[in-house]
Write a protein that holds these residues in place. Structure first.
Motif, PDB file in Angstrom:
ATOM      1  N   SER A  16      35.176  52.201  46.139  1.00 19.40           N
ATOM      2  CA  SER A  16      34.553  51.741  44.902  1.00 19.40           C
ATOM      3  C   SER A  16      35.371  50.650  44.232  1.00 19.40           C
ATOM      4  CB  SER A  16      34.372  52.922  43.945  1.00 19.40           C
ATOM      5  OG  SER A  16      33.533  53.897  44.491  1.00 19.40           O
ATOM      6  N   VAL A  20      34.451  45.107  44.382  1.00 21.68           N
ATOM      7  CA  VAL A  20      34.433  43.786  43.759  1.00 21.68           C
ATOM      8  C   VAL A  20      34.917  42.766  44.773  1.00 21.68           C
ATOM      9  CG1 VAL A  20      35.351  42.352  41.925  1.00 21.68           C
ATOM     10  CG2 VAL A  20      34.855  44.749  41.490  1.00 21.68           C
ATOM     11  N   TRP A  45      27.103  48.511  31.561  1.00 24.18           N
ATOM     12  CA  TRP A  45      27.856  49.034  32.683  1.00 24.18           C
ATOM     13  C   TRP A  45      26.973  49.881  33.591  1.00 24.18           C
ATOM     14  CZ3 TRP A  45      33.023  47.571  32.547  1.00 24.18           C
ATOM     15  CH2 TRP A  45      33.540  47.193  31.295  1.00 24.18           C
ATOM     16  N   SER A  47      27.753  53.186  36.225  1.00 23.99           N
ATOM     17  CA  SER A  47      28.815  54.127  36.570  1.00 23.99           C
ATOM     18  C   SER A  47      28.614  54.716  37.959  1.00 23.99           C
ATOM     19  CB  SER A  47      28.869  55.281  35.557  1.00 23.99           C
ATOM     20  OG  SER A  47      29.860  56.230  35.919  1.00 23.99           O
ATOM     21  N   SER A  48      29.732  54.928  38.632  1.00 24.83           N
ATOM     22  CA  SER A  48      29.725  55.708  39.859  1.00 24.83           C
ATOM     23  C   SER A  48      29.524  57.167  39.520  1.00 24.83           C
ATOM     24  CB  SER A  48      31.067  55.546  40.592  1.00 24.83           C
ATOM     25  OG  SER A  48      32.085  56.242  39.871  1.00 24.83           O
ATOM     26  N   ARG A 257      32.900  40.376  35.852  1.00 19.69           N
ATOM     27  CA  ARG A 257      32.510  41.680  36.433  1.00 19.69           C
ATOM     28  C   ARG A 257      33.640  42.696  36.320  1.00 19.69           C
ATOM     29  NH1 ARG A 257      31.268  43.895  41.953  1.00 19.69           N
ATOM     30  NH2 ARG A 257      29.450  45.221  41.707  1.00 19.69           N
ATOM     31  N   GLN A 259      35.761  46.130  35.832  1.00 26.26           N
ATOM     32  CA  GLN A 259      35.650  47.509  36.276  1.00 26.26           C
ATOM     33  C   GLN A 259      36.598  48.367  35.446  1.00 26.26           C
ATOM     34  OE1 GLN A 259      36.171  47.114  40.689  1.00 26.26           O
ATOM     35  NE2 GLN A 259      34.175  48.112  40.748  1.00 26.26           N
ATOM     36  N   THR A 284      31.288  49.635  36.390  1.00 26.48           N
ATOM     37  CA  THR A 284      31.252  48.231  36.822  1.00 26.48           C
ATOM     38  C   THR A 284      30.347  47.482  35.860  1.00 26.48           C
ATOM     39  OG1 THR A 284      31.618  48.790  39.145  1.00 26.48           O
ATOM     40  CG2 THR A 284      30.672  46.630  38.675  1.00 26.48           C
ATOM     41  N   GLN A 285      30.850  46.407  35.277  1.00 30.75           N
ATOM     42  CA  GLN A 285      30.078  45.643  34.306  1.00 30.75           C
ATOM     43  C   GLN A 285      28.850  45.011  34.975  1.00 30.75           C
ATOM     44  OE1 GLN A 285      32.122  42.298  32.631  1.00 30.75           O
ATOM     45  NE2 GLN A 285      30.614  41.944  31.033  1.00 30.75           N
ATOM     46  N   THR A 286      27.721  45.075  34.312  1.00 26.25           N
ATOM     47  CA  THR A 286      26.489  44.533  34.885  1.00 26.25           C
ATOM     48  C   THR A 286      25.951  43.333  34.107  1.00 26.25           C
ATOM     49  OG1 THR A 286      25.149  46.117  33.620  1.00 26.25           O
ATOM     50  CG2 THR A 286      25.822  46.767  35.845  1.00 26.25           C
TER      51      THR A 286
END
Length: 290
Positions: A16, A20, A45, A47-48, A257, A259, A284-286
């Motif tokens: 993960s 990036v 964001w 999320s995982s 982007r 994280q 992770t920024q979207t």
């Protein structure tokens, strides 16, 4: 990433973090105005799921993993975290490789405001600064010269103040790559009792901190601005750390982007704080403006 600390299950964290593209961290530093513009005034964001969780066995009774610190060096991710067991005892855990040695202990700070915790150190070319919380709405900064580090922290001063839960704990400070802009993140407790993060920026480490995304309606990271493609396993975006662009003392981030490795827990969990089943996940920024 293999778990070399007994009682932990890593669940694909390395994959993960490495998601990036490498090129985003090897690009030439952006110009001051361009890089500053890459920090939006609001964040979104994704999320995982849970990436690090306890793995009970015959000799360990870990119930919680939290307070992550992560850095990449020598081709590996090195992750430190707090753990708690069923007896309510706290420990420091580490995964990625076996530490070789530690230096002799030294006095880090001779005096500090009462009850301070969650220390964060960041340096520029001449000075090192120590930020800390007190769980009572205060953010403090102390300083020492780069030559004196890791000792000599002094000149402690209050740099941010708000209500107790608006500036609670779990702070972090980063330099925005290619600029003199710094990003301060601080954990808060919302009106619903859930943890989230506020953000502030300043020009220089001794500059005046100004709100960026710093309210419950417009937070840096809160369950309300995070999507969970694999299912909403937490409503708390608690004590965490941004993935940095390097591993030196400047704590530099690439604003493209972002994280954020954070701690969360099952929304229905309750009871003694040490027994809350915290797990680690990755945002992770979207909505990057890069």
């Amino acid at each position: 990433m293999p778990a070399l600390v007994h009682g932990l299950r890593p669940l694909g964290l390395a994959m993960s973090l490495l998601a990036v593209p490498t090129r985003s961290y090897s690009a030439p530093p952006p110009k001051e105005s361009a890089a500053a513009a890459q920090l939006p005034s609001s964040f979104r964001w994704s999320s995982s799921g849970q990436l690090i969780s306890p793995k009970p066995d015959a000799s360990h009774s870990v119930v919680s993993v939290k307070d992550p610190t992560v850095v990449q060096a020598n081709g590996k991710w090195h992750l430190f975290m707090t753990t708690a067991n069923t007896a309510g005892s706290w420990s420091l855990a580490y995964t990625s490789f076996t530490p070789q040695s530690w230096s002799a202990p030294r006095t880090f700070q001779n005096a500090a405001p009462s009850g301070t915790l969650d220390y964060w150190t960041i340096c520029d070319s001449a000075m090192c600064y120590l930020f800390s919380a007190d769980d009572n709405g205060h953010v403090y900064r102390s300083e020492t010269t780069a030559g004196e580090f890791p000792g000599g922290f002094r000149n402690t001063r209050l740099v941010l103040q708000d209500s107790k839960f608006a500036l609670f704990e779990g702070g972090a400070v980063y330099r925005v790559q290619g600029t003199n802009t710094y990003l301060l993140l601080w954990e808060a407790i919302g009106g619903d009792g859930r943890r989230y993060h506020r953000s502030f920026t300043a020009q220089g480490l001794t500059g005046q901190w100004q709100p960026l995304a710093a309210t419950e309606a417009n937070p840096f990271a809160r369950a309300t601005n995070v999507t969970f493609p694999s299912g909403a396993w937490t409503r708390d975006i608690s004590h965490g750390e941004l993935v940095r662009a390097g591993n030196d003392q400047t704590m530099t981030i690439n604003p493209c982007r972002l994280q954020f490795l954070y701690q969360g827990l099952n929304p229905s969990a309750g009871g003694d704080y040490s027994q809350l089943p915290y797990r680690l996940g990755l945002l992770t920024q979207t909505n990057s403006s890069c």
